[in-house]
Design a protein around this motif. Structure first.
Motif, PDB file in Angstrom:
ATOM      1  N   GLU A   1      10.437   9.629 -22.612  1.00 30.73           N
ATOM      2  CA  GLU A   1      10.049   9.969 -21.499  1.00 30.73           C
ATOM      3  C   GLU A   1      11.307  10.109 -20.555  1.00 30.73           C
ATOM      4  OE1 GLU A   1       6.772   7.739 -19.970  1.00 30.73           O
ATOM      5  OE2 GLU A   1       5.395   8.735 -21.342  1.00 30.73           O
ATOM      6  N   MET A   2      11.930   9.031 -20.429  1.00 28.12           N
ATOM      7  CA  MET A   2      13.383   8.723 -19.432  1.00 28.12           C
ATOM      8  C   MET A   2      14.397   9.941 -20.071  1.00 28.12           C
ATOM      9  SD  MET A   2      13.698   4.756 -18.752  1.00 28.12           S
ATOM     10  CE  MET A   2      14.999   5.088 -17.636  1.00 28.12           C
ATOM     11  N   LEU A   3      14.446  10.206 -21.417  1.00 24.78           N
ATOM     12  CA  LEU A   3      15.490  10.888 -21.548  1.00 24.78           C
ATOM     13  C   LEU A   3      15.116  12.446 -21.711  1.00 24.78           C
ATOM     14  CD1 LEU A   3      16.572   8.810 -24.790  1.00 24.78           C
ATOM     15  CD2 LEU A   3      17.904   8.980 -22.787  1.00 24.78           C
ATOM     16  N   HIS A   4      13.709  12.714 -21.506  1.00 26.47           N
ATOM     17  CA  HIS A   4      13.196  14.084 -21.492  1.00 26.47           C
ATOM     18  C   HIS A   4      13.505  14.453 -22.928  1.00 26.47           C
ATOM     19  CE1 HIS A   4      12.924  13.825 -17.129  1.00 26.47           C
ATOM     20  NE2 HIS A   4      14.240  13.610 -17.116  1.00 26.47           N
ATOM     21  N   MET A   5      12.782  13.679 -23.848  1.00 26.58           N
ATOM     22  CA  MET A   5      12.921  14.199 -25.340  1.00 26.58           C
ATOM     23  C   MET A   5      11.577  13.744 -25.787  1.00 26.58           C
ATOM     24  SD  MET A   5      16.717  12.072 -26.208  1.00 26.58           S
ATOM     25  CE  MET A   5      16.456  12.634 -28.068  1.00 26.58           C
ATOM     26  N   THR A   6      11.494  14.260 -27.129  1.00 30.47           N
ATOM     27  CA  THR A   6      10.186  14.150 -27.925  1.00 30.47           C
ATOM     28  C   THR A   6      10.145  12.885 -28.400  1.00 30.47           C
ATOM     29  OG1 THR A   6      10.839  15.327 -29.903  1.00 30.47           O
ATOM     30  CG2 THR A   6       9.872  16.467 -28.366  1.00 30.47           C
TER      31      THR A   6
END
Length: 302
Positions: free
Chosen positions: A22-27
């Motif tokens: 979530e913090m890295l905006h990744m899956t």
């Protein structure tokens, strides 16, 4: 910086793959893929994973420590290059020991804001030992400490003098004496700061230098609590002139001179022992070095 190391740092700090994603905006699968690739590169597992937790193993701790250093150097490299092209701006993380941080630093920051409004300071307050530790661990851009400090990994530069005075309540029996000698101070109850504090270091030096033997020592972790306690008549103390200036003006505390006092110490700024500093750090240090830049500093020294 290598994306896999950034992902690894985030997972290690969050202790959770989902929160890291979530913090890295990744899956989450993408996060897992980066961690797997990094572990293959290192040739060993770096994380212990169960349904309840994610934590570093011994190898992971080594990689995490050096990855944090690399991240700091990477960020610093970009900041230094950006400094060449733009005016001083951005975040400045400052650490300060209690006396300087609570009673002087606000005036310094007001001057910093007047001259460089694009610099956004973040402040962390701790005792002298903690500030040195934070600078050494790259958690601070610059620290300001009181008293003596020696650290092989840090650059330490004195920039201002501080005078430590005997502080008593106006109702204390010593307040009525026209002249106080060192002998009057032995047998008194003294209120001191916690160990690791620059103020405590000076207090102990005064006890030793003047051969003072307190009847009792009370240790408090806050200068404000010490001042309130002295004002209430609980005991006497040794504090910076800057910490008690308002109480002296109000007449609730009395600053006393006697043989051997006031006791002088230095305020010093502390940085990493490196050649290059960011522009925001340099302009902050310039203000510290140029005390005429903020009149409150000179007024306090009188």
């Amino acid at each position: 910086m290598d994306q896999a190391l950034l992902v690894f740092i985030t997972v290690a700090e969050q202790k959770n793959f989902t929160r890291a994603a979530e913090m890295l905006h990744m899956t989450q699968p993408a996060v897992s893929h980066y961690i797997k690739d990094l572990e293959q590169t290192m040739g060993t597992k770096l994380l212990e994973r169960t349904n309840k937790y994610v934590r570093l193993n011994k190898a992971g701790e080594i990689v995490f420590y050096h990855a944090k250093e690399m991240l700091g150097l990477h960020t610093r490299m970009h900041s230094l290059v950006d400094d060449l092209l733009h005016t001083a701006s951005g975040e400045l993380i400052i650490g300060a020991s209690y006396t300087f941080g609570e009673y002087i630093l606000p005036h310094v920051l007001a001057e910093l804001d007047r001259q460089y409004p694009l610099i956004k300071p973040t402040i962390k307050i701790g005792n002298t030992e903690k500030i040195a530790e934070w600078v050494a661990d790259h958690q601070l851009d610059v620290g300001v400490v009181e008293g003596d400090l020696h650290h092989e990994k840090l650059f330490i530069e004195p920039f201002a003098e501080d005078l430590m005075y005997l502080i008593i309540s106006t109702g204390h029996p010593l307040a009525q004496k026209s002249k106080i000698c060192v002998g009057d101070l032995s047998g008194e109850k003294w209120i001191v700061r916690e160990k690791g504090s620059g103020t405590r270091e000076m207090q102990e030096k005064v006890f030793e230098a003047l051969h003072i033997q307190p009847s009792e020592i009370l240790e408090f972790g806050s200068t404000q609590v010490i001042k309130e306690s002295v004002e209430a008549g609980l005991g006497i103390t040794l504090l910076s002139q800057w910490a008690v200036r308002k109480e002296i003006l109000l007449g609730t505390l009395k600053r006393v001179c006697c043989q051997g006092l006031p006791f002088s110490r230095k305020f010093s700024w502390v940085t990493q022992n490196i050649t290059f500093k960011t522009k925001v750090t340099e302009v902050f240090l310039d203000i510290l070095g140029n005390k005429s830049g903020f009149p409150q500093f000179k007024a306090l020294e009188k």
